[in-house]
Design a protein around this motif. Sequence first.
Motif, mmCIF file in Angstrom:
data_model
loop_
_atom_site.group_PDB
_atom_site.id
_atom_site.type_symbol
_atom_site.label_atom_id
_atom_site.label_comp_id
_atom_site.label_asym_id
_atom_site.label_seq_id
_atom_site.Cartn_x
_atom_site.Cartn_y
_atom_site.Cartn_z
ATOM 1 N N ALA A 1 0.825 -1.203 0.000
ATOM 2 C CA ALA A 1 0.000 0.000 0.000
ATOM 3 C C ALA A 1 0.862 1.257 0.000
ATOM 4 N N GLN A 2 1.959 1.210 0.729
ATOM 5 C CA GLN A 2 2.869 2.356 0.765
ATOM 6 C C GLN A 2 3.461 2.617 -0.616
ATOM 7 N N GLU A 3 3.786 1.554 -1.312
ATOM 8 C CA GLU A 3 4.326 1.674 -2.673
ATOM 9 C C GLU A 3 3.307 2.332 -3.603
ATOM 10 N N ILE A 4 2.048 1.918 -3.504
ATOM 11 C CA ILE A 4 0.979 2.498 -4.335
ATOM 12 C C ILE A 4 0.800 3.975 -4.018
ATOM 13 N N ALA A 5 0.811 4.308 -2.720
ATOM 14 C CA ALA A 5 0.644 5.705 -2.307
ATOM 15 C C ALA A 5 1.748 6.579 -2.895
ATOM 16 N N LYS A 6 2.973 6.078 -2.862
ATOM 17 C CA LYS A 6 4.094 6.870 -3.381
ATOM 18 C C LYS A 6 3.989 7.046 -4.892
ATOM 19 N N GLN A 7 3.481 6.024 -5.585
ATOM 20 C CA GLN A 7 3.281 6.145 -7.029
ATOM 21 C C GLN A 7 2.256 7.228 -7.359
ATOM 22 N N LYS A 8 1.336 7.470 -6.433
ATOM 23 C CA LYS A 8 0.307 8.488 -6.623
ATOM 24 C C LYS A 8 0.738 9.865 -6.116
ATOM 25 N N GLY A 9 1.984 9.942 -5.612
ATOM 26 C CA GLY A 9 2.521 11.215 -5.163
ATOM 27 C C GLY A 9 2.280 11.524 -3.698
ATOM 28 N N TYR A 10 2.016 10.477 -2.894
ATOM 29 C CA TYR A 10 1.757 10.676 -1.469
ATOM 30 C C TYR A 10 2.872 10.063 -0.625
ATOM 31 N N SER A 11 3.125 10.682 0.524
ATOM 32 C CA SER A 11 4.247 10.259 1.366
ATOM 33 C C SER A 11 3.964 8.973 2.114
ATOM 34 N N GLN A 12 2.727 8.782 2.542
ATOM 35 C CA GLN A 12 2.394 7.632 3.377
ATOM 36 C C GLN A 12 0.926 7.276 3.214
ATOM 37 N N VAL A 13 0.539 6.219 3.965
ATOM 38 C CA VAL A 13 -0.807 5.664 3.924
ATOM 39 C C VAL A 13 -1.509 5.916 5.254
ATOM 40 N N LEU A 14 -2.776 6.300 5.190
ATOM 41 C CA LEU A 14 -3.628 6.324 6.373
ATOM 42 C C LEU A 14 -4.436 5.037 6.366
ATOM 43 N N VAL B 1 -1.202 6.036 10.741
ATOM 44 C CA VAL B 1 -0.706 6.661 9.514
ATOM 45 C C VAL B 1 0.699 6.127 9.271
ATOM 46 N N GLY B 2 0.857 5.333 8.224
ATOM 47 C CA GLY B 2 2.125 4.649 8.015
ATOM 48 C C GLY B 2 2.377 3.722 9.188
ATOM 49 N N SER B 3 3.511 3.890 9.849
ATOM 50 C CA SER B 3 3.809 3.110 11.052
ATOM 51 C C SER B 3 3.729 3.990 12.303
ATOM 52 N N MET B 4 2.965 5.085 12.203
ATOM 53 C CA MET B 4 2.856 6.038 13.303
ATOM 54 C C MET B 4 1.421 6.099 13.832
ATOM 55 N N ASN B 5 1.284 6.466 15.101
ATOM 56 C CA ASN B 5 -0.028 6.816 15.632
ATOM 57 C C ASN B 5 -0.442 8.164 15.048
ATOM 58 N N VAL B 6 -1.744 8.451 15.053
ATOM 59 C CA VAL B 6 -2.221 9.659 14.380
ATOM 60 C C VAL B 6 -3.166 10.448 15.281
ATOM 61 N N PHE B 7 -3.117 11.780 15.160
ATOM 62 C CA PHE B 7 -3.916 12.705 15.956
ATOM 63 C C PHE B 7 -4.598 13.721 15.036
ATOM 64 N N PHE B 8 -5.794 14.178 15.462
ATOM 65 C CA PHE B 8 -6.528 15.198 14.725
ATOM 66 C C PHE B 8 -7.063 16.237 15.708
ATOM 67 N N LYS B 9 -6.871 17.509 15.401
ATOM 68 C CA LYS B 9 -7.430 18.587 16.226
ATOM 69 C C LYS B 9 -8.664 19.124 15.506
ATOM 70 N N ILE B 10 -9.835 18.914 16.133
ATOM 71 C CA ILE B 10 -11.119 19.301 15.542
ATOM 72 C C ILE B 10 -11.860 20.202 16.526
ATOM 73 N N ASN B 11 -12.121 21.429 16.107
ATOM 74 C CA ASN B 11 -12.808 22.398 16.971
ATOM 75 C C ASN B 11 -12.174 22.502 18.357
ATOM 76 N N GLY B 12 -10.839 22.516 18.382
ATOM 77 C CA GLY B 12 -10.121 22.719 19.630
ATOM 78 C C GLY B 12 -9.882 21.477 20.456
ATOM 79 N N VAL B 13 -10.501 20.355 20.094
ATOM 80 C CA VAL B 13 -10.318 19.092 20.811
ATOM 81 C C VAL B 13 -9.401 18.189 19.992
ATOM 82 N N VAL B 14 -8.463 17.521 20.661
ATOM 83 C CA VAL B 14 -7.544 16.615 19.973
ATOM 84 C C VAL B 14 -8.070 15.187 20.098
#
Length: 357
Positions: A207-220, A233-246
Motif C-alpha cells: 500500500a505504501q508503494e501504491i501511495a508513493k506512485q500516486k505522489g503521497y508520502s504515506q498511507v492512512l 498513519v504509516g507506522s505512526m499513531n495519528v492525531f486530529f485537532k477538531i474544533n479545539g479538541v484533539v
Amino acid sequence: MGTSISIELSTHKKTKPLANERGFGTYFSDHMFIMDYAEGQGWYNPRVVPYQPISLDPAAKVFHYGQTIFEGLKAYKTGDGRVLLFRPRKNMERLNRSNDRLGVPHIDEDLALEALNALIKVDQDWIPEESGHSLYIRPYVIATQPALGVDASAEYKFMIIMSPVGNYYPEGVNPVKIYVENEYVRAVRGGVGEAKTAGNYAASLKAQEIAKQKGYSQVLWLDGVHRKYVEEVGSMNVFFKINGVVYTPALNGSILNGITRSSIIQLLRDWGLTVEETAISIEELFAAAQSGALEEAFGTGTAAVISPIGELNWKDEKAVIGGGVTGEISGKLYVTLTGIQRGLVPDPFGWMVEVEL
C-alpha cells in the motif's frame, strides 16, 4: 542465569559517517549485544561483542514463521556531554508484550536495560552531537531453532544494534500528503497489530508503494472490519485537532501502543487541551475538513517524533488541512518533546533517563 554481561571490544574500529551522510539506519556502531535462549535453560550468555554477521540454520523458524519482534528508541547527547534515553523501560515493557503475543519467552527488563547501558557505554563515541541527530537503538528477538514444525521456537536470540541517524527533517518540519488506503488493511483486532512484529510492516509495504506512485508520502490505514475507522498513519499513531479538541484512535488491539503517543497525550492534557481517545470514522474526518473544523493532523513516532499532515486523499477526494502548513500545536509539540529529549527544556514528567558512562 547470572546478570554479568561480558564485553569483547572490537580491534577494528569503523570510520564514522559525516553528519550529512548519516541518513536513517544505514551505518552501524562498532559493537552489538547478544543473548541466547534455550528451552529448559532460559536466557543465558549476555554479551557485548564486535558488530558482526550472525550465522543461522536455513531452517531457523524466524525465516519460515516470522517469529520476531523489535523495538526502537534513541540516545541523545546533551550540550554538557550527558547521554539521555527517552522512557527506555517503556520500550522493554512493550518488547515483552510483543513477546507474549508471539509466544516468545519474556526477557528480564532490568537486564535488558543493563545491556543497553553497557552497549551505549562501549559505543558512546557513536552518539552524534549535532542538533537533531541521535543514536537510533534497535533491540530485537528472532527465533533460531532449526525446525519446520509450526509451533513456538525452543531457541532465540535477543540482540541490540545501534545506528547514528541524521535529522529526520533536514529542511525543517513540513506537512506531508497522505493517501487513505481502501483496499489493503494493516491489522485486525485479535491479530498482531498491537505487537511490534515484522509481519505488520511487511503487510504495509504494498500500500505504501501504491501511495508513493500516486505522489503521497504515506498511507492512512482504516480498520480491517468496517473499513471506515482511522487506525494509524504509516507506522505512526495519528492525531486530529477538531474544533479545539484533539482526537486519536483508541487502542483497540490492532493499534500500536506508541510511547511517543502516550507522551503526546500527557503533554497536551498538561497544557489544558482536551484529548479524546475514541473511534474516528473517515467520513467524520472529511466532514470536519470540509466544514473547516479540522484544524490540524499529525503522526507521532520515535523516528520523526511529530509528522504534520497537510493533505488527505480519500477515494480521489482531497482535504487540505490547516492551509497545508504546520499547525501551532504540531509545532509546539515537536519543539517541546525534542527539547525534553535533548535536555534543553525541563522534564516535568521524569521521562529522561541518564546513561551511566
